[in-house]
Scaffold this active site. Structure first.
Site, mmCIF file in Angstrom:
data_model
loop_
_atom_site.group_PDB
_atom_site.id
_atom_site.type_symbol
_atom_site.label_atom_id
_atom_site.label_comp_id
_atom_site.label_asym_id
_atom_site.label_seq_id
_atom_site.Cartn_x
_atom_site.Cartn_y
_atom_site.Cartn_z
ATOM 1 N N GLN A 1 3.193 9.918 0.466
ATOM 2 C CA GLN A 1 4.470 9.204 0.698
ATOM 3 C C GLN A 1 5.451 9.402 -0.461
ATOM 4 O OE1 GLN A 1 2.275 5.370 1.920
ATOM 5 N NE2 GLN A 1 4.229 5.233 2.982
ATOM 6 N N HIS B 1 -4.693 2.114 7.359
ATOM 7 C CA HIS B 1 -3.314 2.614 7.469
ATOM 8 C C HIS B 1 -3.081 3.717 6.422
ATOM 9 C CE1 HIS B 1 1.201 1.852 7.848
ATOM 10 N NE2 HIS B 1 1.122 2.518 6.705
ATOM 11 N N GLU B 2 -3.487 3.459 5.179
ATOM 12 C CA GLU B 2 -3.243 4.435 4.103
ATOM 13 C C GLU B 2 -4.118 5.678 4.275
ATOM 14 O OE1 GLU B 2 -0.678 4.031 2.448
ATOM 15 O OE2 GLU B 2 -0.381 1.914 2.889
ATOM 16 N N GLY C 1 0.829 -1.193 0.000
ATOM 17 C CA GLY C 1 0.000 0.000 0.000
ATOM 18 C C GLY C 1 0.866 1.245 0.000
ATOM 19 N N HIS D 1 -2.573 8.190 6.462
ATOM 20 C CA HIS D 1 -1.565 9.036 5.801
ATOM 21 C C HIS D 1 -2.207 10.304 5.240
ATOM 22 C CE1 HIS D 1 2.209 6.817 5.854
ATOM 23 N NE2 HIS D 1 1.603 5.698 5.479
ATOM 24 N N CYS E 1 5.489 0.171 7.195
ATOM 25 C CA CYS E 1 5.209 1.339 6.343
ATOM 26 C C CYS E 1 6.461 1.655 5.537
ATOM 27 C CB CYS E 1 4.841 2.528 7.226
ATOM 28 S SG CYS E 1 4.520 4.047 6.317
ATOM 29 N N LEU E 2 6.291 1.888 4.236
ATOM 30 C CA LEU E 2 7.451 2.195 3.395
ATOM 31 C C LEU E 2 8.127 3.501 3.824
ATOM 32 C CD1 LEU E 2 6.073 1.114 -0.085
ATOM 33 C CD2 LEU E 2 7.834 -0.028 1.258
#
Ligand code: Y12
Ligand code: CO
Length: 174
Positions: A50, A137-138, A45, A141, A95-96
């Protein structure tokens, strides 16, 4: 379009993303460029913020039972709104933008969202399992919230110490 992943503690991750109004070539180019970045970094994701684009857009590609991520399973989710949420589940998230750190986080088990696709068509999605977790989660962001914000005070302190050490190690090995 050349994109790179913004990493914590970069302040850009704290921006609140703005509604997408134009479902045009710029949006399509951004979504198309986000996909290889996510796949090449083993992500499932990624939110536009990001990659330094503060737009309410995110992509998700949840692995199937064989661990494959075929592109036809890709969700492109624009301007999402949670309309129903139920249950509770805990999952070890990563998380990236916060590399090398994973932690158990509590989320809703089932959610229903309304969103738009890349052409502005309105859709509804009922999600459970990892898809529901990753959407939440996304969507965080989009509000400038990271999963590490949900840790207890003590765990967060430990994380900050470990993360600083890992960042130093990564810098010196570059
Ligand atoms: C639970 C909740 C939400 C998600 C979706 C967002 N997170 C990711 O996609 C995380 C990916 C990730 C990939 C990593 O691998 C590489 O960077 C090569 C990774 O490893 C390192 O940082 C070394 C960490 C996270 C998922 C699960
Ligand atoms: Co993330």
């Amino acid at each position: 379009m050349k994109l790179s992943i913004v990493e914590y503690p970069d302040k850009r991750l704290r921006q609140k993303s703005v509604e997408v109004k134009d479902f045009d070539e710029n949006l399509h180019n951004l979504l198309d460029a986000m996909y290889p970045i996510m796949i090449n970094t083993n992500g499932i994701g990624l939110a536009a913020i990001q990659v330094a684009h503060p737009l309410r857009a995110l992509i998700l590609n949840i692995p199937d039972e064989d661990g494959e991520q075929p592109r036809e399973n890709l969700f492109e989710i624009i301007n999402p709104v949670v309309v129903k949420a139920d249950g509770e589940t805990v999952y070890q998230e990563g998380c990236l933008s916060v590399p090398q750190f994973y932690e158990d986080i509590k989320r809703h088990e089932f959610i229903t969202i309304n969103y738009q696709d890349r052409d502005g068509n309105t859709k509804t999605l009922d999600a459970d399992g990892l898809l529901a977790i990753a959407i939440q989660h996304e969507m965080d962001h989009l509000e400038g919230i990271l999963f590490i914000d949900k840790l207890s005070y003590a765990r967060r302190k430990k994380f900050e110490k470990e993360y600083k050490r890992l960042q130093k190690e990564r810098k010196s090995s570059k």
